[in-house]
Design a protein around this motif. Structure first.
Motif, PDB file in Angstrom:
ATOM      1  N   PHE A 205       0.856  -1.185   0.000  1.00 17.69           N
ATOM      2  CA  PHE A 205       0.000   0.000   0.000  1.00 17.69           C
ATOM      3  C   PHE A 205       0.894   1.239   0.000  1.00 17.69           C
ATOM      4  CE2 PHE A 205       0.450   1.435   4.424  1.00 17.69           C
ATOM      5  CZ  PHE A 205       0.924   0.290   5.055  1.00 17.69           C
ATOM      6  N   GLY A 206       0.297   2.426   0.054  1.00 24.00           N
ATOM      7  CA  GLY A 206       1.087   3.659   0.075  1.00 24.00           C
ATOM      8  C   GLY A 206       1.640   4.002  -1.300  1.00 24.00           C
ATOM      9  N   SER A 207       2.722   4.766  -1.289  1.00 24.75           N
ATOM     10  CA  SER A 207       3.177   5.371  -2.543  1.00 24.75           C
ATOM     11  C   SER A 207       3.691   4.367  -3.569  1.00 24.75           C
ATOM     12  CB  SER A 207       4.252   6.411  -2.263  1.00 24.75           C
ATOM     13  OG  SER A 207       5.270   5.810  -1.524  1.00 24.75           O
ATOM     14  N   ASP A 218       9.678   4.572   0.299  1.00 19.78           N
ATOM     15  CA  ASP A 218       9.703   3.302   1.016  1.00 19.78           C
ATOM     16  C   ASP A 218       8.588   2.359   0.543  1.00 19.78           C
ATOM     17  OD1 ASP A 218       7.610   4.551   2.101  1.00 19.78           O
ATOM     18  OD2 ASP A 218       8.282   4.529   4.171  1.00 19.78           O
ATOM     19  N   ASP A 220       5.668   0.103   1.676  1.00 23.28           N
ATOM     20  CA  ASP A 220       4.764  -0.196   2.792  1.00 23.28           C
ATOM     21  C   ASP A 220       4.018  -1.490   2.486  1.00 23.28           C
ATOM     22  OD1 ASP A 220       5.143   2.259   4.334  1.00 23.28           O
ATOM     23  OD2 ASP A 220       4.186   3.250   2.642  1.00 23.28           O
ATOM     24  N   ALA A 322      -5.474   1.284   5.543  1.00 20.94           N
ATOM     25  CA  ALA A 322      -4.480   1.845   4.612  1.00 20.94           C
ATOM     26  C   ALA A 322      -4.688   1.286   3.207  1.00 20.94           C
ATOM     27  CB  ALA A 322      -3.075   1.556   5.103  1.00 20.94           C
ATOM     28  N   ASN A 325      -7.551   3.440   1.893  1.00 17.60           N
ATOM     29  CA  ASN A 325      -7.248   4.819   1.487  1.00 17.60           C
ATOM     30  C   ASN A 325      -6.251   4.846   0.331  1.00 17.60           C
ATOM     31  OD1 ASN A 325      -4.644   4.815   2.761  1.00 17.60           O
ATOM     32  ND2 ASN A 325      -5.610   5.305   4.723  1.00 17.60           N
ATOM     33  N   THR A 326      -5.442   3.798   0.208  1.00 23.86           N
ATOM     34  CA  THR A 326      -4.526   3.720  -0.930  1.00 23.86           C
ATOM     35  C   THR A 326      -5.328   3.625  -2.227  1.00 23.86           C
ATOM     36  OG1 THR A 326      -2.734   2.724   0.308  1.00 23.86           O
ATOM     37  CG2 THR A 326      -2.768   2.250  -2.030  1.00 23.86           C
ATOM     38  N   ARG A 347       4.426  18.033  -3.246  1.00 17.67           N
ATOM     39  CA  ARG A 347       5.303  17.219  -2.397  1.00 17.67           C
ATOM     40  C   ARG A 347       6.755  17.672  -2.505  1.00 17.67           C
ATOM     41  NH1 ARG A 347       4.331  10.771  -2.081  1.00 17.67           N
ATOM     42  NH2 ARG A 347       2.229  10.765  -1.269  1.00 17.67           N
ATOM     43  N   ASN A 368       3.704  12.397   3.976  1.00 15.50           N
ATOM     44  CA  ASN A 368       3.316  12.529   2.572  1.00 15.50           C
ATOM     45  C   ASN A 368       1.840  12.217   2.345  1.00 15.50           C
ATOM     46  OD1 ASN A 368       5.567  13.509   1.300  1.00 15.50           O
ATOM     47  ND2 ASN A 368       6.551  11.508   1.286  1.00 15.50           N
ATOM     48  N   TYR A 369       1.313  11.324   3.162  1.00 14.88           N
ATOM     49  CA  TYR A 369      -0.105  10.986   3.039  1.00 14.88           C
ATOM     50  C   TYR A 369      -0.940  12.238   3.350  1.00 14.88           C
ATOM     51  CZ  TYR A 369      -4.566   8.719   4.337  1.00 14.88           C
ATOM     52  OH  TYR A 369      -5.885   8.350   4.448  1.00 14.88           O
ATOM     53  N   HIS A 486      -9.378  10.299  13.279  1.00 12.67           N
ATOM     54  CA  HIS A 486      -7.912  10.365  13.185  1.00 12.67           C
ATOM     55  C   HIS A 486      -7.482  11.651  12.482  1.00 12.67           C
ATOM     56  CE1 HIS A 486      -3.791   9.512  12.451  1.00 12.67           C
ATOM     57  NE2 HIS A 486      -3.928   9.086  11.210  1.00 12.67           N
TER      58      HIS A 486
HETATM   59  P1  UTP Z   1       3.181   7.887   3.843  1.00  8.06           P
HETATM   60  O1  UTP Z   1       2.959   9.122   4.624  1.00  8.06           O
HETATM   61  O2  UTP Z   1       4.501   7.240   3.850  1.00  8.06           O
HETATM   62  O3  UTP Z   1       2.716   8.233   2.362  1.00  8.06           O
HETATM   63  O4  UTP Z   1       2.084   6.828   4.277  1.00  8.06           O
HETATM   64  P2  UTP Z   1       3.183   7.665   0.981  1.00  8.06           P
HETATM   65  O5  UTP Z   1       2.161   8.166   0.017  1.00  8.06           O
HETATM   66  O6  UTP Z   1       3.415   6.205   1.064  1.00  8.06           O
HETATM   67  O7  UTP Z   1       4.522   8.451   0.714  1.00  8.06           O
HETATM   68  P3  UTP Z   1       6.074   8.021   0.869  1.00  8.06           P
HETATM   69  O8  UTP Z   1       6.140   6.547   1.028  1.00  8.06           O
HETATM   70  O9  UTP Z   1       6.499   8.758   2.103  1.00  8.06           O
HETATM   71  O10 UTP Z   1       6.663   8.550  -0.376  1.00  8.06           O
HETATM   72  C1  UTP Z   1       2.016   5.547   3.687  1.00  8.06           C
HETATM   73  C2  UTP Z   1       0.607   5.053   3.708  1.00  8.06           C
HETATM   74  O11 UTP Z   1       0.216   4.816   5.052  1.00  8.06           O
HETATM   75  C3  UTP Z   1      -1.160   5.060   5.201  1.00  8.06           C
HETATM   76  C4  UTP Z   1      -1.678   5.540   3.850  1.00  8.06           C
HETATM   77  O12 UTP Z   1      -2.207   4.432   3.160  1.00  8.06           O
HETATM   78  C5  UTP Z   1      -0.423   6.027   3.165  1.00  8.06           C
HETATM   79  O13 UTP Z   1      -0.532   5.973   1.767  1.00  8.06           O
HETATM   80  N1  UTP Z   1      -1.366   6.091   6.252  1.00  8.06           N
HETATM   81  C6  UTP Z   1      -0.393   6.983   6.576  1.00  8.06           C
HETATM   82  C7  UTP Z   1      -2.575   6.130   6.882  1.00  8.06           C
HETATM   83  O14 UTP Z   1      -3.477   5.328   6.572  1.00  8.06           O
HETATM   84  N2  UTP Z   1      -2.778   7.062   7.865  1.00  8.06           N
HETATM   85  C8  UTP Z   1      -1.816   7.962   8.213  1.00  8.06           C
HETATM   86  O15 UTP Z   1      -2.051   8.800   9.115  1.00  8.06           O
HETATM   87  C9  UTP Z   1      -0.595   7.910   7.545  1.00  8.06           C
END
Ligand code: UTP
Length: 762
Positions: A205-207, A218, A220, A322, A325-326, A347, A368-369, A486
């Motif tokens: 998930f995530g970026s 990173d 995730d 996550a 939301n991703t 960003r 970043n989220y 949250h």
């Molecule tokens: P990141 O803040 O790392 O965002 O949160 P990102 O988009 O992956 O950016 P990089 O990796 O820093 O480039 C990673 C994921 O964790 C979840 C979201 O799914 C987010 O995409 N997350 C993060 C939450 O669900 N809640 C939060 O408060 C923070």
């Protein structure tokens, strides 16, 4: 037919072959593809692999360094061994391929195996979905590091700001090789975890997957153990667990040497399971190092690093939201082509200004989220909107799309083609300028940004809502679109929030200039280039002590106070606020003022503090009783109460004995029945008490944390603005990192409780 399972329908009559990762436009092209060489070859390969899997064993438990030949010799006793593949790097498991199922059945019929005096763990190899990984193309997995000079050079050559923004995406997004490396790693993790946790799934998930990928970001991962838990429960319940399809019983989960035999996944605490995950990572996944469990984060994780590529990643086991939301972020990105370049530009700008993207987690910067959500919110609020609100999407969702995760409604149409398209035609250039303009004037502390509603919620109305009482309010309030209680920016401190606003103001001003809007004909930096120049945030990277500051409004002075005594009134308010703060630490959070170190006289200690640039400290008494003596001269109070006022301030040394900042929400839920009978302060004190009791010892040998707290009047008091109180926390030097978590909790908790305490005293 196997081929039909491989076909996925796409919107607008298209199809995708899941086996070959090939999209096709229509039915005739699909039929051509299914008959074609590539598909046939992969189908044969899959059949061969599946047959191989069915006659293979997963063997572990042998001594490190055991050669493959020894394992082969051992299993030869049951029939022909075709191949032994050792886990190359760590040598802790092996895949043993036998001639056929018959030999395999013979091996499994043996209740116990041992080699060289140690017991072996032997089980059938997990069945895995066959995944085709296209061959590696030339070129490295990681993009070449893009220097700021090179970036500026490339951007200057673009024709306009819109073109610059699209270029930013191209320059930062994953290279083909990097994407493939991540896919391979995910497949490797999946394979290994499946061996140890039957039914487990590794989901990125995530970026890495939400469309906002930046080279080197990173990885995730979410380890979904739901099926493993069910499997373990059924193994326990009937003693005869059936593998999928009902055929052979799975021996591993109930055999006494299984990795699962030591732990009951359903009742084990998250950190305990994470330790197990960390063990598998350390011992069984080649190329993984620096494995570290972070059990106390809001979402506990295991961190790791992939040696060869330098890729860092996290695995969590309790983070289904996550995934949701991703998917939401990904759909927003697909819904309008302006979303992606805008998020990338914001960003990078925020990173250059040291406002966001803290790579180590924690800290007072926006993650970043949060930053991506801020851009999405901005796009929801344009006229006409570029993106719909989450509430609107929920209304659009159909029967199969209704999803509730951890009690939160996460329903939205899962295909962005069903989202209404936007009538907004603003250019990227003007949207970016608009972003800075909007947030340069934004009241981050006085409202809550809601993507669900697509508008800011005022505090009084928000506090009256169900989520309002639980969301951690602070200087920057950004509500998660699904987990409504949250605040995704709860870690942001006042200083960063103010700096964010100021940087937006500066950027907005620049965006009004021709230098932003037009390409320079004289070869000067223009457009995004100037915006991306590293900011010179006043304090640069803030010193640790500096960053632990919380600002609070002072309670209003008494109405009958004559104006000429305003300053005295402010001091009175200040003391009242200090009394509340002390009461909250002592009575609500069960902290204590630390003892004066033996042999150190009070004056001597104060002298040391003064030399260290701190107001004097050292106290034992609750300041709640201070109110009565608030009129007494400071010097006297210093002697009488051993609570030291600095020239315009107070200072204490506090010790925290229990993890009172963790799991409060859970305990509050457990105390549900008491909520009606207690006021908020009593309830919070009871929560701390319950946490202390759960941790056992009333007073462990030494405190978890120690810190000095200095309260000072802010500048506003003398300049006629709203008077404020500034609380500066200085943790013991070796505890700065551990203190961060407690501090983040205080950022939301303390202002709320001080407000409530003052109200109760009034
Ligand atoms: P990141 O803040 O790392 O965002 O949160 P990102 O988009 O992956 O950016 P990089 O990796 O820093 O480039 C990673 C994921 O964790 C979840 C979201 O799914 C987010 O995409 N997350 C993060 C939450 O669900 N809640 C939060 O408060 C923070």
């Amino acid at each position: 037919m196997a081929a039909l399972e491989d076909v996925e329908s796409l919107p607008r009559g298209g199809f995708r072959c899941r086996l070959c990762h090939v999209p096709v436009a229509n039915k005739p092209s699909l039929e051509d593809h299914l008959r074609g060489k590539k598909h046939q070859r992969l189908e044969n390969l899959r059949t061969a692999r599946q047959a191989q899997e069915q006659r293979s064993l997963f063997v572990s438990g042998f001594r490190k360094g055991t050669p493959a030949s020894e394992l082969s010799d051992y299993f030869q006793a049951y029939g022909e061994v075709v191949n032994v593949v050792m886990d190359k790097e760590k040598g802790v498991y092996a895949i043993v391929e036998l001639k056929d199922r018959e030999v395999l059945e013979k091996v499994l019929a043996e209740p116990q195996h041992s080699l060289g005096g140690v017991k072996l763990r032997v089980k059938p190899r997990e069945k895995k979905d066959f995944k085709y990984t296209p061959p590696r193309k030339q070129g490295s997995a990681k993009r070449e590091q893009l220097s700021p000079e090179k970036l500026a050079q490339e951007l200057c050559q673009a024709t306009d700001v819109d073109a610059q923004m699209s270029l930013v995406v191209q320059l930062f997004e994953f290279s083909e090789g990097e994407r493939r490396l991540r896919d391979l790693l995910v497949a490797l993790f999946q394979e290994v975890f499946l061996e140890f946790f039957p039914g487990a799934a590794i989901l990125p998930f995530g970026s890495s997957v939400n469309g906002f990928d930046v080279s080197g970001c990173d990885l995730d991962l979410f380890l979904d153990l739901e099926k493993t838990k069910n499997f373990q429960a059924s193994a326990k319940g009937c003693g005869e667990p059936q593998a999928e399809g009902g055929a052979s019983p799975e021996p591993d989960a109930r055999s006494e040497d299984s990795i699962l035999s030591d732990i009951d996944l359903a009742s084990a605490a998250v950190p305990e399971i994470l330790e197990l995950v960390a063990t598998v990572l350390r011992k069984c996944i080649p190329g993984v190092h620096n494995v570290q469990v972070v059990p106390k984060a809001r979402r506990p994780v295991v961190k790791f690093c992939h040696k060869e590529s330098g890729l860092r990643g996290d695995i969590s086991i309790d983070n289904k939201l996550a995934l949701c939301n991703t998917r939401f972020l990904q759909l927003c990105m697909e819904a309008d082509e302006r979303v992606r370049p805008l998020v990338y530009a914001v960003r990078y700008w925020a990173k250059q200004q040291v406002l966001a993207g803290n790579p180590f987690g924690g800290g007072p910067l926006l993650n970043n989220y949060a930053l991506s959500l801020l851009v999405l919110f901005f796009l929801q609020t344009r006229t006409p909107p570029v993106l719909p609100t989450v509430a609107h999407l929920r209304a659009l969702s159909e029967d199969g799309e209704q999803t509730v995760v951890d009690g939160w409604d996460c329903s939205f149409p899962k295909d962005s083609a069903r989202w209404e398209s936007s009538g907004n035609t603003e250019s990227l250039c003007s949207l970016l300028a608009g972003f800075f303009q909007v947030f340069g004037d934004y009241d981050f502390a006085g409202s809550v940004i809601s993507l669900r509603e697509g508008r800011p919620l005022t505090l009084p109305s928000f506090l009256a809502s169900e989520a309002g009482s639980r969301l951690k309010l602070g200087p920057f309030n950004l509500q998660d679109p699904f987990e409504l209680d949250h605040n995704v920016a709860a870690n942001v401190n006042e200083k960063t929030a103010l700096r964010f606003q100021r940087c937006c103001q500066n950027a907005a001003k620049y965006c009004r200039s021709l230098q932003y809007q037009r390409k320079s004909s004289k070869g000067r930096a223009w457009g995004l280039v100037r915006l991306f120049q590293p900011g010179a945030p006043e304090a640069e990277a803030p010193a640790a002590a500096d960053s632990f500051v919380i600002g609070l409004p002072l309670p209003p002075a008494q109405a009958h106070q004559p104006p000429c005594q305003a300053e005295g009134a402010h001091q009175l308010s200040f003391r009242k606020a200090c009394a509340s703060i002390a009461a909250i630490f002592q009575e609500v959070l069960k902290c204590s003022c630390s003892e004066t170190p033996p042999g150190l006289e009070e004056e001597e200690q104060q002298q040391q503090q003064v030399e260290a640039g701190l107001p004097a400290a050292g106290a034992k008494r609750s300041l709640d009783t201070e109110e009565g003596s608030s009129g007494s001269p400071p010097a006297k109070r210093l002697r009488a109460d051993a609570v030291a006022p600095a020239q315009e301030g107070m200072a204490w040394q506090w010790a925290v004995w229990h993890h009172v900042w963790l799991g409060r929400r859970r305990v509050r839920r457990q105390l549900h029945g008491l909520q009606q009978t207690m006021d908020a302060l009593e309830l919070e004190a009871t929560v701390s008490e319950a946490i202390s009791q759960q941790e056992g010892e009333a007073r462990p040998g030494s405190p978890l944390l120690q810190f000095t707290l200095c309260a000072q009047m802010g500048d506003g008091a003398s300049s006629g603005q709203e008077p404020r109180l500034s609380l500066c926390f200085t943790p013991a030097p070796e505890q700065a990192a551990a203190f961060q978590e407690f501090f983040h909790f205080l950022q939301g908790f303390l202002p709320r409780l001080v407000r409530q305490h003052l109200a109760s005293k009034a």
